[in-house]
Write a protein that holds these residues in place. Structure first.
Motif, PDB file in Angstrom:
ATOM      1  N   ASP A  62     -11.030 -15.000 -37.591  1.00 15.51           N
ATOM      2  CA  ASP A  62      -9.916 -14.120 -37.931  1.00 15.51           C
ATOM      3  C   ASP A  62      -8.938 -14.053 -36.764  1.00 15.51           C
ATOM      4  O   ASP A  62      -9.166 -14.634 -35.707  1.00 15.51           O
ATOM      5  N   ASP A  63      -7.821 -13.383 -37.001  1.00 16.06           N
ATOM      6  CA  ASP A  63      -6.831 -13.125 -35.956  1.00 16.06           C
ATOM      7  C   ASP A  63      -6.952 -11.657 -35.565  1.00 16.06           C
ATOM      8  O   ASP A  63      -6.727 -10.758 -36.393  1.00 16.06           O
ATOM      9  N   HIS A  64      -7.302 -11.407 -34.314  1.00 16.80           N
ATOM     10  CA  HIS A  64      -7.588 -10.051 -33.860  1.00 16.80           C
ATOM     11  C   HIS A  64      -6.367  -9.134 -33.980  1.00 16.80           C
ATOM     12  O   HIS A  64      -5.223  -9.599 -34.060  1.00 16.80           O
ATOM     13  N   ALA A  65      -6.612  -7.841 -33.936  1.00 16.97           N
ATOM     14  CA  ALA A  65      -5.516  -6.868 -33.888  1.00 16.97           C
ATOM     15  C   ALA A  65      -4.587  -7.221 -32.730  1.00 16.97           C
ATOM     16  O   ALA A  65      -5.032  -7.502 -31.620  1.00 16.97           O
ATOM     17  N   GLY A  66      -3.279  -7.236 -33.025  1.00 17.73           N
ATOM     18  CA  GLY A  66      -2.298  -7.585 -32.002  1.00 17.73           C
ATOM     19  C   GLY A  66      -2.114  -9.066 -31.807  1.00 17.73           C
ATOM     20  O   GLY A  66      -1.433  -9.489 -30.862  1.00 17.73           O
ATOM     21  N   HIS A  67      -2.676  -9.892 -32.700  1.00 13.81           N
ATOM     22  CA  HIS A  67      -2.656 -11.331 -32.523  1.00 13.81           C
ATOM     23  C   HIS A  67      -2.436 -12.052 -33.857  1.00 13.81           C
ATOM     24  O   HIS A  67      -2.818 -11.558 -34.918  1.00 13.81           O
TER      25      HIS A  67
END
Length: 313
Positions: A62-67
């Motif tokens: 996944d794409d992390h929070a803020g990314h």
């Protein structure tokens, strides 16, 4: 290959986290959860993901929070809310649960690169019975600026935690990152020895590496770094968990290779009997993306993961 896009609410209760579960055509023999690093996104790992699929592994990322897409959708970059160190670990635990629901019986391997290696260590801490192997690539250990220069007390005293972190903290964190390279090296030359990899890293709009980190994000990053490298982390992981550590000896994130050996040696000292370390001479941070060795790195990862999923339960 089949591809499932998944989404879930981050534990920060603000972001929708976007993720992908890649499934091979033939029956899968295991799962690799891929955890990306700071200022990038999970689809930068497509060559490695493809190799894992060809080897019969499901890959969850996944794409992390803020990314990445998560930040593209929210419009908030380099911030994960309060207690970022906990947010990103809990979010990866959520992705693991989603993946487990789809594939409940497959062995499970965690792969974390850089910041992702910190998140991966947080994920298995006190919870290592849930996984069958741990891969720490570009391991964040032995970072000079974080360990010796960054003023934690002043950082924790900053009043406006949502504001961009003052440059002094960021400069401390990245101190000496290009000091050992040739004169005229750019600020992100530490990413890779190959200039095309560095160039792609810089122009990828889903990377946005230059986005200013918030005070609370930087504080959470440091807190997670400290926890992942603390003496207390080692006994929190079961002794028979296989661990693979990959690094380049020209990578400041790994203390120019010394951090990789430090973690490996401490694992062995604390009774972890299955530890393999590979440090690539002359290469920098993204050993999995360096064209000269990416195939060899992928083979290391696949061979290790294959051995993990074949272990008797």
């Amino acid at each position: 290959m089949s591809l499932r896009e998944v989404e879930f609410t981050s534990s920060n209760q603000r972001d929708t986290v976007y993720g992908w579960i890649y499934e091979p055509v033939r029956p899968a023999r295991g799962i690799v959860q891929l955890i990306h690093g700071l200022g990038e996104h999970s689809r930068r790992y497509l060559p490695l993901i493809t190799a894992l699929l060809d080897a019969g592994f499901v890959v969850a990322a996944d794409d992390h929070a803020g990314h990445g897409k998560t930040a593209m959708t929210s419009g908030i970059w380099a911030d994960a809310g309060d207690h970022a160190d906990r947010v990103v670990v809990v979010d990866e635990r959520t992705l693991r649960s989603i993946t487990r629901e789809l594939h409940p019986d497959l062995p499970y391997v965690i792969f974390g690169h850089s910041w992702g290696s910190m998140i991966a260590r947080g994920l298995v801490s006190g919870d290592s019975e849930q996984v069958d192997g741990l891969i720490l690539c570009g391991i964040a250990a032995g970072i000079h600026g974080i360990e010796n220069l960054l003023d934690r007390q002043a950082l924790s005293a900053e009043a406006d935690t949502e504001a961009p972190a003052p440059e002094a903290y960021v400069a401390s964190m990245f101190d000496g990152f290009i000091a050992r390279y040739e004169p005229g090296s750019g600020p992100t030359a530490w990413v890779a020895r190959d200039p095309d990899v560095v160039r792609d890293h810089a122009v990828d709009p889903l990377n946005n590496f230059g986005a200013p980190m918030s005070v609370r994000f930087l504080a959470g990053f440091v807190d997670l770094y400290d926890a992942a490298n603390a003496d207390e982390w080692y006994p929190s992981v079961r002794g028979d968990l296989p661990v693979l550590i990959l690094a380049g000896d020209a990578d400041p994130v790994t203390g120019f290779g010394e951090g990789a050996y430090r973690v490996a040696n401490q694992l062995v000292r604390t009774g972890h009997g299955d530890v393999r370390t590979r440090v690539y001479t002359g290469f920098r941070h993204e050993v999995h993306n360096e064209p000269e060795i990416s195939g060899d790195v992928a083979r290391e990862i696949i061979d290790f993961a294959s051995r993990c999923v074949a272990r008797p339960t």
